[in-house]
Write a protein that holds these residues in place. Structure first.
Motif, short mmCIF file in Angstrom:
data_model
loop_
_atom_site.label_atom_id
_atom_site.label_comp_id
_atom_site.label_asym_id
_atom_site.label_seq_id
_atom_site.Cartn_x
_atom_site.Cartn_y
_atom_site.Cartn_z
N PHE A 382 8.36 -4.21 -6.88
CA PHE A 382 8.60 -2.95 -7.60
C PHE A 382 9.91 -2.33 -7.14
O PHE A 382 10.23 -2.31 -5.95
N GLU A 383 10.67 -1.83 -8.13
CA GLU A 383 12.04 -1.41 -7.86
C GLU A 383 12.31 0.06 -8.12
O GLU A 383 13.14 0.67 -7.43
N ASP A 390 6.18 9.62 -16.32
CA ASP A 390 5.57 9.97 -15.04
C ASP A 390 4.47 8.99 -14.67
O ASP A 390 3.64 8.61 -15.50
N GLY A 391 4.47 8.59 -13.40
CA GLY A 391 3.40 7.73 -12.89
C GLY A 391 3.53 6.28 -13.30
O GLY A 391 2.59 5.51 -13.12
N ILE A 392 4.68 5.90 -13.84
CA ILE A 392 4.90 4.49 -14.23
C ILE A 392 6.07 3.93 -13.41
O ILE A 392 7.13 4.55 -13.33
N ILE A 393 5.83 2.79 -12.78
CA ILE A 393 6.89 2.13 -12.02
C ILE A 393 7.14 0.74 -12.61
O ILE A 393 6.28 0.19 -13.30
N GLY A 407 1.64 3.61 -11.15
CA GLY A 407 1.85 3.55 -9.71
C GLY A 407 2.77 4.66 -9.25
O GLY A 407 3.46 5.30 -10.07
N GLU A 408 2.80 4.89 -7.95
CA GLU A 408 3.59 5.97 -7.39
C GLU A 408 4.88 5.44 -6.76
O GLU A 408 4.99 4.26 -6.43
N SER A 409 5.84 6.33 -6.55
CA SER A 409 7.16 5.97 -6.06
C SER A 409 7.13 5.24 -4.73
O SER A 409 7.99 4.40 -4.46
N THR A 434 -3.41 -4.84 -5.62
CA THR A 434 -3.39 -4.48 -4.19
C THR A 434 -2.25 -3.51 -3.95
O THR A 434 -1.26 -3.50 -4.66
N SER A 435 -2.39 -2.68 -2.95
CA SER A 435 -1.32 -1.75 -2.58
C SER A 435 -1.39 -1.46 -1.08
O SER A 435 -2.34 -1.83 -0.42
#
Length: 435
Positions: A382-383, A390-393, A407-409, A434-435
């Motif tokens: 993720f970059e 908002d809330g999208i990566i 996902g979050e920053s 997973t995170s």
């Protein structure tokens, strides 16, 4: 604290060099600010691939001066190298540096601060034989780290000004490349992108090393999780090369192999050094040896003399190869290149028509390639946050599929397991497992 701002036009090599120059300024006590902010020094890293690039470079030079009439304006890069007198003649410009001697930038700015109004540091690049060492330790807001391993080009394609802007091939030493990789890894970068003006020629001016050798050495470094290559030539992709890289698990199964045209007679006029058959063989080797491999390319439309028949030949070849993505661009006459004087220049209307056909084809190919991976679980680096969502990566799989997830920053910079759900336009919706 003095302030410096940068604007970069053009390629990944220019982006790398801007990062390297900004590091020089930081180490000399400058604060790096946004280009739209008030700064003491503005650096415009210019491009000269097309006449439009030249014009854009001039526009950004003038815009910078409007932000602070007392600022020092520096033009560096390819346009500055090819047309130094023209660039120095722009009233706003104080310092011109071409594609070498960027390491002297602080020294020359000090001269200007002491009263010297105009400084031209450009020399004949065709006489240069040494790789200028500029290092980078941290990239601003990046999770992938670009490393410049090579400079210059000896190909002299008939449409291209870059050999005249960058000079002959020079390869960076293995020692300096590995040192920089180690520094970047220690700063948290997981993906290393090997880039240059013509990386296929890496090592040709060194003893006992090649592009394959440097890939293998970077692969051995602990902490490197992905290696990605810049654009390569089909002639690079032979049996030995593919057999060796197929064993390297960190090397991303994504290869950007420059094509330009799918018609042999057009390729010959372009002075490209391969045929469509050689290109076809290179792609076949990769696909038969590397699982899930993505092959992307560049295609030019409207090259002088390109007839409808030649264009249709290109379309047929592109459909046969079936790329994961294509970068489509229209031929632009570039003063100083042989093709600028070729007869039978193609009309702007015809270029636009052909470009639209290929852009539509590229979009379809990308959707079809991405659709093959629906339902798969893949690693995604993720970059960045998606702008205005908002809330999208978003991030990339190793084979260069763009993936958008909730996902979050704080997840940016991490490689996570993602289930690919649905191919949409040029990306795939995913779900982080997973995170």
């Amino acid at each position: 604290m003095k302030k410096v701002a940068f604007y970069t036009l053009g390629c990944k090599v220019n982006q790398y060099e801007t990062e390297a120059i900004s590091e020089i300024f930081r180490k000399n006590g400058y604060e790096v600010v946004d280009f739209e902010d008030v700064a003491d020094v503005y650096i415009i890293n210019t491009c000269t691939v097309t006449n439009l690039s030249d014009r854009k470079s001039r526009q950004m030079i003038r815009r910078a001066k409007k932000s602070n009439k007392d600022s020092i304006i520096v033009a560096v890069g390819c346009y500055a190298q090819v047309s130094p007198d023209e660039v120095l003649g722009i009233p706003e410009v104080n310092l011109v540096i071409g594609t070498k001697d960027k390491g002297k930038i602080i020294e020359k700015i000090n001269l200007i601060e002491k009263g010297m109004n105009k400084v031209n540091l450009v020399e004949d690049i065709m006489k240069t034989r040494e790789f200028e060492e500029l290092g980078v330790e941290v990239y601003k807001e990046r999770t992938r780290a670009y490393i410049k391993i090579q400079e210059g080009c000896n190909q002299f394609c008939s449409y291209c000004i870059i050999p005249y802007a960058r000079g002959p091939i020079r390869s960076r030493s293995v020692e300096y490349i590995l040192d920089e990789v180690n520094r970047l890894v220690s700063n948290g970068y997981k993906e290393i992108v090997l880039t240059g003006i013509h990386i296929a020629s890496y090592g040709k001016d060194l003893k006992n090393t090649s592009l394959l050798d440097i890939i293998k050495k970077v692969h051995e470094i602990d902490g490197v999780e992905r290696i990605r290559l810049g654009s390569i030539e089909p002639t690079t992709v032979n049996r030995e090369f593919v057999d060796e890289i197929s064993r390297l698990r960190k090397l991303c199964p994504h290869f950007h192999i420059s094509l330009q045209s799918g018609c042999d007679s057009t390729l010959k006029r372009m002075n490209r050094k391969y045929t469509t058959e050689e290109y076809r063989s290179a792609v076949s080797l990769l696909r038969s040896s590397i699982e899930d491999v993505a092959v992307t390319t560049d295609v030019m439309v409207g090259f002088p003399g390109e007839t409808d028949m030649e264009f249709n030949e290109t379309v047929k070849f592109l459909e046969e190869i079936n790329f994961a993505a294509m970068h489509v661009f229209k031929y632009s006459q570039r003063k100083g290149t042989p093709a600028a004087n070729f007869e039978n220049q193609v009309s702007p209307q015809k270029k636009e028509e052909r470009s639209n056909i290929l852009l539509e084809l590229s979009a379809r190919m990308t959707r079809e390639f991405n659709k093959r991976f629906e339902g798969r679980i893949m690693d995604v680096l993720f970059e960045q946050d998606v702008k205005d969502r908002d809330g999208i990566i978003e991030g990339l799989t190793s084979n260069y599929i763009k993936v958008l997830c909730e996902g979050e920053s704080y997840l940016n910079g991490q490689i996570l397991k993602v289930k690919l759900l649905e191919a949409v336009e040029d990306y795939v919706k995913g779900m982080i497992l997973t995170s």
